[in-house]
Design an enzyme around this catalytic site. Structure first.
Site, PDB file in Angstrom:
ATOM      1  CG  HIS A  34      -0.160   0.052   2.515  1.00 34.79           C
ATOM      2  ND1 HIS A  34       0.280  -1.106   3.168  1.00 34.79           N
ATOM      3  CD2 HIS A  34       0.315   1.096   3.233  1.00 34.79           C
ATOM      4  CE1 HIS A  34       0.957  -0.752   4.241  1.00 34.79           C
ATOM      5  NE2 HIS A  34       1.005   0.571   4.305  1.00 34.79           N
TER       6      HIS A  34
ATOM      7  CG  HIS B 105       1.553   5.623   4.082  1.00 37.47           C
ATOM      8  ND1 HIS B 105       0.585   5.559   5.068  1.00 37.47           N
ATOM      9  CD2 HIS B 105       2.131   4.383   4.059  1.00 37.47           C
ATOM     10  CE1 HIS B 105       0.607   4.364   5.638  1.00 37.47           C
ATOM     11  NE2 HIS B 105       1.519   3.622   5.037  1.00 37.47           N
TER      12      HIS B 105
ATOM     13  CB  THR C 137       2.953   3.788  10.124  1.00 43.25           C
ATOM     14  OG1 THR C 137       2.241   3.403   8.932  1.00 43.25           O
ATOM     15  CG2 THR C 137       4.410   3.393  10.036  1.00 43.25           C
ATOM     16  CB  THR C 138      -2.368   2.567  10.274  1.00 49.86           C
ATOM     17  OG1 THR C 138      -2.475   1.146  10.156  1.00 49.86           O
ATOM     18  CG2 THR C 138      -1.744   3.142   9.022  1.00 49.86           C
TER      19      THR C 138
END
Ligand SMILES: COc1cc(C[n+]2ccc3cc(OS(N)(=O)=O)ccc3c2)cc(OC)c1OC
Ligand SMILES: [Zn+2]
Length: 258
Positions: free
Chosen positions: A91, A93, A196-197
């Site tokens: 994914h 960012h 990080t999420t």
């Protein structure tokens, strides 16, 4: 639920996820001069040739491409890793303008975007979920994206984004090999960190490549056509600035490959 807005963004995540203030949170600001060159750190190997991509989807936080992780057909190994880790998904960012959008920064400098290839330790753990809560459960390969010319293969992803515009949408995405998104050089920094999420589990061995890949502002702009919100949600919420800022390094050491 958590998000990247003023009320539900990274500064508020600690309320529901207290580990947000933990000792091995990610991302971090990487300071090259303070990273320790470690001759015991060998090269990393990405064995993606038999990888099987399945689908591309919008999970309301990012756009995610998932892989068949039922066997060791696509793994990362070597470097700081004791055994192969299986590719589960990747994914991105990104920001709303070119100078910020990455999660890791290098000597305080941010990139326009950051690609995360998420792998899990299927040797020690039975499922991704179990691995995601273990200190050596995940290995995430981070690759910086900077602005310049068109990336010759990124169109294979941006061409599919219109099909996953809204949160909760997903579509078939077969035959994509993420090898085409790698830079030519696999030198890296590595340190122990977290997702990080949310849930921000402190289960990630981070491997961040020193060399970035180049994408055009037009290509990155396609990611901003995605929405955080669902199709039926009244308010349109453009998907951008879905990055967590750097977290305290605390007692950690960042090591550097040769
Ligand atoms: C498939 O089940 C899960 C999916 C996910 C989806 N998920 C959520 C957050 C993630 C954050 C990630 O962080 S990042 N940005 O550092 O790569 C990486 C993969 C993630 C994958 C998380 C889970 O627990 C942590 C799961 O087990 C319950
Ligand atoms: Zn990520």
């Amino acid at each position: 639920h958590w998000g990247y807005g003023k009320e539900d963004g990274p500064s508020a995540w600690h309320r529901q996820y207290p580990v947000a203030k933990g000792n091995r949170q990610s991302p971090i600001d990487i300071i090259p001069d303070e990273a320790r060159r470690d001759s015991s750190l060998g090269p990393i190997f990405l064995k993606y040739d038999r990888c099987t991509s399945l689908n591309i989807s919008n999970n309301g936080h990012s756009v995610v491409v998932e892989f068949n992780d039922s066997d060791d057909r696509s793994v990362i190994q070597g470097g700081p890793l004791d055994n192969p880790y299986r590719l589960k998904q990747f994914h991105f960012h990104w920001g709303e303008k070119g100078c910020e959008g990455s999660e890791h920064t290098v000597a305080g400098i941010g990139y326009a975007s950051e690609l995360h290839l998420v792998h899990w330790n299927a040797v020690k753990y039975k499922t991704f979920e179990e691995a995601a809560t273990a200190p050596d459960g995940l290995a995430v390969l981070g690759i910086f994206l900077e602005l310049g010319d068109d990336h010759r293969w990124l169109h294979m992803i941006t061409d599919a984004l219109y099909m996953v515009k809204f949160k909760g949408s997903s579509t078939d995405f077969k035959g994509f090999n993420p090898k085409c998104l790698l830079p030519s050089n696999l030198h890296y920094w590595t340190y122990l960190g977290s997702l990080t999420t949310p849930p921000l589990h402190e289960s990630v061995i981070w491997i961040v490549l020193k060399e970035s890949i180049v994408v055009s502002d037009k290509q990155l702009g396609m990611f901003r056509l995605l929405q955080f919100s669902g199709e039926e949600d009244g308010r349109r919420m453009r998907m951008e600035n879905n990055f967590r800022p750097p977290q305290p390094l605390k007692e950690r050491l960042v090591r550097s490959s040769n």
